[in-house]
Structures are given as structure tokens and as C-alpha cells.
Design an enzyme around this catalytic site. Structure first.
Site, PDB file in Angstrom:
ATOM      1  N   LYS A 190      21.631 -60.834  45.249  1.00 44.66           N
ATOM      2  CA  LYS A 190      21.255 -60.786  46.675  1.00 44.66           C
ATOM      3  C   LYS A 190      22.246 -59.924  47.446  1.00 44.66           C
ATOM      4  O   LYS A 190      21.868 -59.030  48.194  1.00 44.66           O
ATOM      5  CB  LYS A 190      21.235 -62.199  47.271  1.00 44.66           C
ATOM      6  CG  LYS A 190      21.196 -62.238  48.799  1.00 44.66           C
ATOM      7  CD  LYS A 190      21.141 -63.630  49.371  1.00 44.66           C
ATOM      8  CE  LYS A 190      22.478 -64.242  49.603  1.00 44.66           C
ATOM      9  NZ  LYS A 190      23.149 -63.825  50.849  1.00 44.66           N
ATOM     10  N   ASN A 191      23.546 -60.194  47.260  1.00 40.73           N
ATOM     11  CA  ASN A 191      24.547 -59.519  48.095  1.00 40.73           C
ATOM     12  C   ASN A 191      24.790 -58.084  47.677  1.00 40.73           C
ATOM     13  O   ASN A 191      25.429 -57.332  48.399  1.00 40.73           O
ATOM     14  CB  ASN A 191      25.842 -60.337  48.141  1.00 40.73           C
ATOM     15  CG  ASN A 191      25.618 -61.649  48.874  1.00 40.73           C
ATOM     16  OD1 ASN A 191      24.606 -61.812  49.564  1.00 40.73           O
ATOM     17  ND2 ASN A 191      26.523 -62.595  48.702  1.00 40.73           N
ATOM     18  N   ARG A 237      22.734 -61.680  59.259  1.00 38.58           N
ATOM     19  CA  ARG A 237      23.955 -60.920  59.566  1.00 38.58           C
ATOM     20  C   ARG A 237      24.011 -59.613  58.783  1.00 38.58           C
ATOM     21  O   ARG A 237      24.419 -58.580  59.326  1.00 38.58           O
ATOM     22  CB  ARG A 237      25.187 -61.759  59.221  1.00 38.58           C
ATOM     23  CG  ARG A 237      26.478 -60.993  59.393  1.00 38.58           C
ATOM     24  CD  ARG A 237      27.656 -61.725  58.837  1.00 38.58           C
ATOM     25  NE  ARG A 237      28.837 -60.899  58.771  1.00 38.58           N
ATOM     26  CZ  ARG A 237      29.648 -60.650  59.800  1.00 38.58           C
ATOM     27  NH1 ARG A 237      29.373 -61.135  60.976  1.00 38.58           N
ATOM     28  NH2 ARG A 237      30.721 -59.897  59.641  1.00 38.58           N
ATOM     29  N   CYS A 263      26.534 -67.921  62.128  1.00 44.91           N
ATOM     30  CA  CYS A 263      25.628 -68.832  61.415  1.00 44.91           C
ATOM     31  C   CYS A 263      26.383 -70.136  61.215  1.00 44.91           C
ATOM     32  O   CYS A 263      27.474 -70.331  61.729  1.00 44.91           O
ATOM     33  CB  CYS A 263      25.173 -68.217  60.109  1.00 44.91           C
ATOM     34  SG  CYS A 263      26.536 -67.913  59.033  1.00 44.91           S
ATOM     35  N   ARG A 298      31.729 -65.317  62.413  1.00 46.31           N
ATOM     36  CA  ARG A 298      31.471 -64.057  61.705  1.00 46.31           C
ATOM     37  C   ARG A 298      31.487 -62.831  62.622  1.00 46.31           C
ATOM     38  O   ARG A 298      30.488 -62.154  62.829  1.00 46.31           O
ATOM     39  CB  ARG A 298      30.157 -64.165  60.924  1.00 46.31           C
ATOM     40  CG  ARG A 298      30.188 -65.400  60.009  1.00 46.31           C
ATOM     41  CD  ARG A 298      29.028 -65.522  59.126  1.00 46.31           C
ATOM     42  NE  ARG A 298      29.140 -64.603  57.996  1.00 46.31           N
ATOM     43  CZ  ARG A 298      28.223 -64.565  57.020  1.00 46.31           C
ATOM     44  NH1 ARG A 298      27.186 -65.341  57.073  1.00 46.31           N
ATOM     45  NH2 ARG A 298      28.353 -63.709  56.030  1.00 46.31           N
ATOM     46  N   PRO A 299      32.626 -62.563  63.229  1.00 47.05           N
ATOM     47  CA  PRO A 299      32.739 -61.370  64.091  1.00 47.05           C
ATOM     48  C   PRO A 299      32.602 -60.080  63.283  1.00 47.05           C
ATOM     49  O   PRO A 299      32.572 -60.111  62.058  1.00 47.05           O
ATOM     50  CB  PRO A 299      34.144 -61.501  64.665  1.00 47.05           C
ATOM     51  CG  PRO A 299      34.880 -62.358  63.729  1.00 47.05           C
ATOM     52  CD  PRO A 299      33.893 -63.284  63.092  1.00 47.05           C
ATOM     53  N   ASP A 301      34.661 -57.278  64.161  1.00 45.04           N
ATOM     54  CA  ASP A 301      35.759 -56.428  64.648  1.00 45.04           C
ATOM     55  C   ASP A 301      36.241 -55.429  63.604  1.00 45.04           C
ATOM     56  O   ASP A 301      36.538 -54.271  63.921  1.00 45.04           O
ATOM     57  CB  ASP A 301      36.925 -57.291  65.142  1.00 45.04           C
ATOM     58  CG  ASP A 301      37.418 -58.248  64.069  1.00 45.04           C
ATOM     59  OD1 ASP A 301      36.602 -59.073  63.596  1.00 45.04           O
ATOM     60  OD2 ASP A 301      38.581 -58.154  63.646  1.00 45.04           O
ATOM     61  N   ASP A 312      31.325 -68.636  48.039  1.00 48.29           N
ATOM     62  CA  ASP A 312      29.904 -68.955  47.864  1.00 48.29           C
ATOM     63  C   ASP A 312      29.666 -69.954  46.749  1.00 48.29           C
ATOM     64  O   ASP A 312      28.534 -70.382  46.547  1.00 48.29           O
ATOM     65  CB  ASP A 312      29.107 -67.667  47.584  1.00 48.29           C
ATOM     66  CG  ASP A 312      29.108 -66.736  48.776  1.00 48.29           C
ATOM     67  OD1 ASP A 312      28.769 -65.566  48.615  1.00 48.29           O
ATOM     68  OD2 ASP A 312      29.494 -67.194  49.881  1.00 48.29           O
ATOM     69  N   ARG A 338      16.534 -68.158  50.847  1.00 46.89           N
ATOM     70  CA  ARG A 338      17.234 -66.923  51.249  1.00 46.89           C
ATOM     71  C   ARG A 338      17.968 -66.303  50.057  1.00 46.89           C
ATOM     72  O   ARG A 338      18.148 -65.096  50.004  1.00 46.89           O
ATOM     73  CB  ARG A 338      18.272 -67.231  52.339  1.00 46.89           C
ATOM     74  CG  ARG A 338      17.675 -67.672  53.651  1.00 46.89           C
ATOM     75  CD  ARG A 338      18.732 -67.739  54.750  1.00 46.89           C
ATOM     76  NE  ARG A 338      19.377 -66.448  54.959  1.00 46.89           N
ATOM     77  CZ  ARG A 338      20.212 -66.212  55.988  1.00 46.89           C
ATOM     78  NH1 ARG A 338      20.514 -67.174  56.835  1.00 46.89           N
ATOM     79  NH2 ARG A 338      20.767 -65.023  56.141  1.00 46.89           N
TER      80      ARG A 338
HETATM   81  C1  EPZ Z   1      29.658 -61.392  52.415  1.00 50.40           C
HETATM   82  O1  EPZ Z   1      29.586 -61.742  53.784  1.00 50.40           O
HETATM   83  C2  EPZ Z   1      28.549 -62.159  51.731  1.00 50.40           C
HETATM   84  N1  EPZ Z   1      27.250 -61.762  52.283  1.00 50.40           N
HETATM   85  C3  EPZ Z   1      28.757 -63.666  51.929  1.00 50.40           C
HETATM   86  O2  EPZ Z   1      27.734 -64.346  51.176  1.00 50.40           O
HETATM   87  C4  EPZ Z   1      30.113 -64.043  51.350  1.00 50.40           C
HETATM   88  O3  EPZ Z   1      30.350 -65.420  51.586  1.00 50.40           O
HETATM   89  C5  EPZ Z   1      31.205 -63.209  52.034  1.00 50.40           C
HETATM   90  O4  EPZ Z   1      30.918 -61.803  51.854  1.00 50.40           O
HETATM   91  C6  EPZ Z   1      32.588 -63.485  51.461  1.00 50.40           C
HETATM   92  O5  EPZ Z   1      32.593 -63.217  50.108  1.00 50.40           O
HETATM   93  C7  EPZ Z   1      26.704 -60.578  51.894  1.00 50.40           C
HETATM   94  O6  EPZ Z   1      27.274 -59.824  51.130  1.00 50.40           O
HETATM   95  C8  EPZ Z   1      25.370 -60.250  52.485  1.00 50.40           C
HETATM   96  P1  EPZ Z   1      33.305 -60.982  55.032  1.00 50.40           P
HETATM   97  P2  EPZ Z   1      30.459 -60.903  54.864  1.00 50.40           P
HETATM   98  O7  EPZ Z   1      33.142 -59.849  55.977  1.00 50.40           O
HETATM   99  O8  EPZ Z   1      30.529 -59.487  54.480  1.00 50.40           O
HETATM  100  C9  EPZ Z   1      35.773 -62.608  58.709  1.00 50.40           C
HETATM  101  C10 EPZ Z   1      26.088 -65.942  50.764  1.00 50.40           C
HETATM  102  O9  EPZ Z   1      26.109 -67.179  50.733  1.00 50.40           O
HETATM  103  N2  EPZ Z   1      35.502 -61.289  59.305  1.00 50.40           N
HETATM  104  O10 EPZ Z   1      34.064 -60.766  53.769  1.00 50.40           O
HETATM  105  O11 EPZ Z   1      29.959 -61.234  56.219  1.00 50.40           O
HETATM  106  C11 EPZ Z   1      34.508 -63.453  58.624  1.00 50.40           C
HETATM  107  O12 EPZ Z   1      34.291 -64.128  59.832  1.00 50.40           O
HETATM  108  C12 EPZ Z   1      26.823 -65.207  51.869  1.00 50.40           C
HETATM  109  O13 EPZ Z   1      25.501 -65.213  49.923  1.00 50.40           O
HETATM  110  C13 EPZ Z   1      36.117 -60.959  60.515  1.00 50.40           C
HETATM  111  O14 EPZ Z   1      36.861 -61.751  61.074  1.00 50.40           O
HETATM  112  O15 EPZ Z   1      31.891 -61.581  54.653  1.00 50.40           O
HETATM  113  C14 EPZ Z   1      34.829 -64.399  57.500  1.00 50.40           C
HETATM  114  O16 EPZ Z   1      35.598 -65.470  58.002  1.00 50.40           O
HETATM  115  C15 EPZ Z   1      27.475 -66.152  52.851  1.00 50.40           C
HETATM  116  N3  EPZ Z   1      35.850 -59.747  61.079  1.00 50.40           N
HETATM  117  C16 EPZ Z   1      35.698 -63.549  56.563  1.00 50.40           C
HETATM  118  O17 EPZ Z   1      36.184 -62.455  57.356  1.00 50.40           O
HETATM  119  C17 EPZ Z   1      35.011 -58.838  60.479  1.00 50.40           C
HETATM  120  O18 EPZ Z   1      34.817 -57.742  61.035  1.00 50.40           O
HETATM  121  C18 EPZ Z   1      34.922 -62.987  55.369  1.00 50.40           C
HETATM  122  O19 EPZ Z   1      33.905 -62.207  55.864  1.00 50.40           O
HETATM  123  C19 EPZ Z   1      34.407 -59.192  59.267  1.00 50.40           C
HETATM  124  C20 EPZ Z   1      34.665 -60.417  58.685  1.00 50.40           C
END
Ligand code: EPZ
Length: 424
Positions: free
Chosen positions: A22-23, A92, A116, A121-122, A124, A304, A396
Site C-alpha cells: 500500500k505505502n 493524507r 487522523c 501529522r503536520p 512542515d 505500523d 484501506r
Molecule cells: C508513512 O506516513 C506511512 N504512510 C504510514 O503508514 C507510516 O506509519 C509512517 O510513514 C511512518 O512509517 C504512507 O506511506 C502512505 P512520516 P507519513 O512523515 O509519511 C511527523 C499505515 O498504517 N511529521 O514518516 O505521513 C508525523 O506527524 C500508515 O499504513 C512531521 O512532524 O509518516 C509523524 O509523527 C499510517 N512533519 C512522524 O513525523 C512532517 O512534515 C512520522 O511521519 C512530516 C511528518
């Protein structure tokens, strides 16, 4: 809303084939926008998130055909650069079209993707990366507008190895002028899959899978045919299900290196796991020992898989400590596991689980797809029936979930909202 009814007590045994990731597909589909032509993707899982991404690409003007597990994306006539906010709020990952649209059209406008149930999930880090490449970002009235006369390669060091930010910046940098270096990059296998896909399109990227990725901008990217890597989280989920039911499951179409941290943790808990030529063989065998789990960016233990592991720890010997370092609100499954008799205490980002002899079936609700998978896992061993509501959240991220489970001997049925058996 559709529900699952699960009768616990059956050992799972047999073979399952893991679906495409999926990811991985959720970042490779936006990458198709970078080619002016037609891309064909194989092993695309039939998931509601994938259909949402299909709708996102179609809303931008792409033509997308999804037959069986093959998706054909014709990006020739993409012209719209504004995303409808109902789609960005729905998922997202739709924010991953930002990089490709900026790279190809030097403009993109989208609503902030909603937070969510697992956290705010900002974005920035995504926006910081785009600004460093020369984009001008305006954020107002809940919308993000990004524009650039041209994107220029630069050095970017992420505050956190964000998967999405790494992917978005990588996507934008492929057509930028000059060289971009992303430091403190996410090392997830899905980032490597994206690099491999883009390089097949003619991009010049090195380093995905490490924390430094180097992208040399090119003028044009071409159409390609590509097969998505297997879903490592689906594989891990079925490994935990084999362990908790004391069964024996052969999981094929899985890349062991993508799931080493889970294999290692399950072995520490006393689960027998063999990597064979056909796939990963999991034997649940005797009672498991409680183990401590701390979620970390890849190659650490994946967030995950945290909820699914907690379900296993709920019925293992002794006490386990689970620490969630990635998301600030990813323990919503705890209350539901407690309803089933689990002994779990939460202190901030730490959960303390005391193994109990058995769980009992109950009416439970899921808050996100992985919590849902954890509650199904618990239902497989609970005494009596478990009714799990909101299973659309599981759809999903898990293709043919209940069919695969029934094929392994689980007693699970999908019923529609008013209790009738669903046609599936
Ligand atoms: C990806 O989400 C995955 N989704 C998530 O899988 C997975 O849990 C996550 O990576 C961590 O491995 C997809 O690939 C579609 P991150 P992503 O940016 O990219 C913070 C599932 O169950 N952050 O690595 O959104 C954020 O809030 C889903 O399949 C910022 O603060 O994850 C989080 O606390 C859920 N600012 C942490 O970093 C930003 O600009 C990790 O987020 C971006 C992220």
C-alpha cells in the site's frame, strides 16, 4: 457500517500470498504524473486508499484504468493543478502529488490533509523541502499554494526522517535544475521502491535506503512498466496472527529484509520463524514470552506493527513495554483490547502490558487500519465472538482480508451494518 464477526479458537495454518505494498503504490502513483506518458503498474492491491489515489489522479486530468491488480496511468492530459479538498482530507498520502505537480507544472494548490486518529501529522518538513528547492509557499484559509518559476537542486537536512517528506522532496527534485541532496532521509523500503521506479523512468537518483539520497535533475521522464514490492506490514500482520493462534503459516511474496525487526522481535518472544525459498514460515507453537518493543524509523521496529504486536503481548507470558516514538496518539486500540480482557496501562507514549491467560470476545471499534488488524488478531484467540465495527478502515490497507483469513482456517464473517451477511 460493515462489521467483522470473529469466533476465536482456531489455529491458523496454510499459505498466503502477500499483496502489493500500500505505502509503495501510494507514492509511485503520484510519481506517474512526472512522465508525460503512460505508466503500467502490476501487483497493485485493491484497497480503498488506492481507489482514493486513483480519484486524485483523475481529478488532475489523468486517465486511470484499474483492472485486476494492474493499473495503467495515462498522465498525458494532466492539466489541473488544484486538488479538491474532499480528497486531500480523505487521505493524507494525497499530499504526495505536491512534488510531482511542482516539478512538472511549477504550481500546486491543495487543502491541508486532515490529521487522523493517530496524530496531527503536520507537513512542515515537506514544505521546508519545497521552499529549499525554490518554491514560494502560501498557507491560508486551510489551503497550501506552492509555486516556482523553476525548481533548483539544493541540500536539505530533514529534522526527522519523515517518509512522506523524503518521498515528496525526491519527487520534486527529479526534474529540478542541478543536484539535490536529502540528508536524514527516511530509509523505508517504499522509498527504495520509489527510487527504482523513478530511475526506470530515466531519473538519476542514488542512496535510497540510506539516510543520504542524491538526485541529479533531468529534463524529462518516460513511461515505464513496473511491479510494486510486497506489503511488509501485511506480511508482519499475518506473522503475528500465526504466532498468536499457535498455528503454522507460510507467507509468500515477502522480502525478509523488509521485515527483519519484526522477525527478530517475534523470535525473541519465542515464535519459530524460518526464511525458506518459498517464503517465511511461522510456527506459533508454545506460549510466547512478553518482549519490549520501541517503534523507530526503518530499519527499527515499524510503528505500523505496534498495535498488532501489542495484541500478541496481551496473551504472552510476563510483562511487555511498548513505546510509540513515531506518532503521538497511536494507542487507541488499548481501550478496545481492555474490553476484551487485556491488562494494559498507558503512560504517555508508553504502554505496559501484563500478559493474561485469555481474552474474551466483545463488541469493539477500530480507530485506524492497524488498530483494526490488532483487534482481529485478538479476536482470533478470544473466547467466543468478537464483533469489530468500522471495518472500512481495515479495507484501506488489507486486500481480501477476511478471505485470506478464512483460507487459513479463521472463523470470520463480514456483516453489513444492519447485521445481514454481506454479499462479499
Ligand atoms: C508513512 O506516513 C506511512 N504512510 C504510514 O503508514 C507510516 O506509519 C509512517 O510513514 C511512518 O512509517 C504512507 O506511506 C502512505 P512520516 P507519513 O512523515 O509519511 C511527523 C499505515 O498504517 N511529521 O514518516 O505521513 C508525523 O506527524 C500508515 O499504513 C512531521 O512532524 O509518516 C509523524 O509523527 C499510517 N512533519 C512522524 O513525523 C512532517 O512534515 C512520522 O511521519 C512530516 C511528518
Amino acid at each position: 457500517m460493515e462489521k467483522f464477526v470473529i469466533i476465536g479458537g482456531n489455529r491458523l495454518s496454510g499459505t498466503i500470498r502477500v499483496s502489493g505494498g500500500k505505502n509503495s503504490v501510494l507514492t509511485i502513483l503520484p510519481a506517474c504524473l512526472l512522465s508525460g506518458g503512460v505508466c503500467t503498474l502490476h501487483d497493485v492491491p485493491k484497497l480503498s486508499d488506492v481507489y482514493v489515489m486513483k480519484n486524485v489522479l483523475e481529478s488532475l486530468g489523468a486517465k486511470v484504468d484499474f483492472t485486476g491488480n494492474t493499473m495503467v496511468v495515462d498522465a498525458t492530459s494532466v492539466s489541473n493543478v488544484e486538488l479538491p479538498d474532499r480528497l486531500t482530507r480523505m487521505m493524507r498520502a494525497s499530499n504526495l502529488v505536491m512534488g510531482p505537480l511542482l516539478a512538472r507544472f511549477q504550481y500546486v494548490k491543495m487543502a491541508y490533509p486532515g490529521g487522523c486518529s493517530i496524530g496531527s501529522r503536520p507537513m512542515d518538513q515537506h514544505l521546508r523541502g519545497m521552499k529549499t528547492l525554490g518554491a514560494e509557499i502560501k498557507e491560508k484559509h486551510g489551503f497550501i499554494e506552492a509555486k516556482a518559476t523553476r525548481l533548483v537542486g539544493s541540500e536539505i537536512c530533514l529534522d526527522f526522517p519523515s517518509v512522506g517528506a523524503t518521498e515528496n522532496i525526491l519527487l520534486a527534485a527529479t526534474l529540478a535544475e542541478g543536484v539535490t541532496v536529502i540528508r536524514n532521509a527516511a530509509r523505508e523500503p517504499e522509498v527504495v521502491d520509489l527510487q527504482n521506479f523513478l530511475n526506470q523512468m530515466g531519473a538519476k537518483i542514488k542512496g535510497a535506503g540510506t539516510d543520504v539520497i542524491r538526485i541529479e535533475g533531468v529534463k524529462k521522464l518516460n513511461s515505464v512498466e513496473y511491479t510494486i514490492i510486497p506489503d511488509r506490514i501485511e506480511a508482519g500482520t499475518f506473522m503475528v496472527m500465526g504466532a498468536i493462534t499457535g498455528g503454522e503459516i507460510l507467507i509468500n511474496n515477502v522480502i525478509p529484509e523488509h521485515i527483519e525487526a519484526v522477525i527478530s522481535k517475534l523470535r525473541e518472544a519465542g515464535v519459530e520463524i524460518n526464511e525458506t525459498d518459498e517464503g517465511i514460515l511461522v510456527r506459533g507453537g508454545k506460549k510466547r514470552q512478553g518482549v519490549d518493543v520501541k517503534t523507530m524509523p526503518f530499519p527499527g521496529f515499524p510503528t505500523d506493527m505496534q498495535a498488532q504486536m501489542m495484541a500478541l503481548m496481551a496473551v504472552s507470558e510476563g510483562t511487555s513495554i511498548v513505546t510509540e516514538t513515531i506518532f503521538e496518539n497511536r494507542f487507541k486500540h488499548v481501550d478496545e483490547l481492555r474490553r476484551m480482557g487485556a491488562d494494559i496501562k498507558v503512560e504517555g507514549r508508553v504502554a505496559i502490558i501484563k500478559g493474561v491467560k485469555s481474552l474474551s470476545g466483545a463488541y469493539v471499534e477500530t480507530s485506524d487500519l492497524r488498530a483494526g488488524a490488532a483487534l482481529v488478531t485478538a479476536g482470533l484467540v478470544a473466547d467466543g465472538a468478537t464483533v469489530l465495527d468500522k471495518v472500512h478502515l481495515i479495507d484501506r490497507g488489507y486486500e481480501n482480508f477476511e478471505q485470506k483469513l478464512r483460507g487459513l482456517g479463521a472463523q470470520i464473517l463480514r456483516v453489513n451494518g444492519n447485521g445481514g451477511k454481506d454479499k462479499h
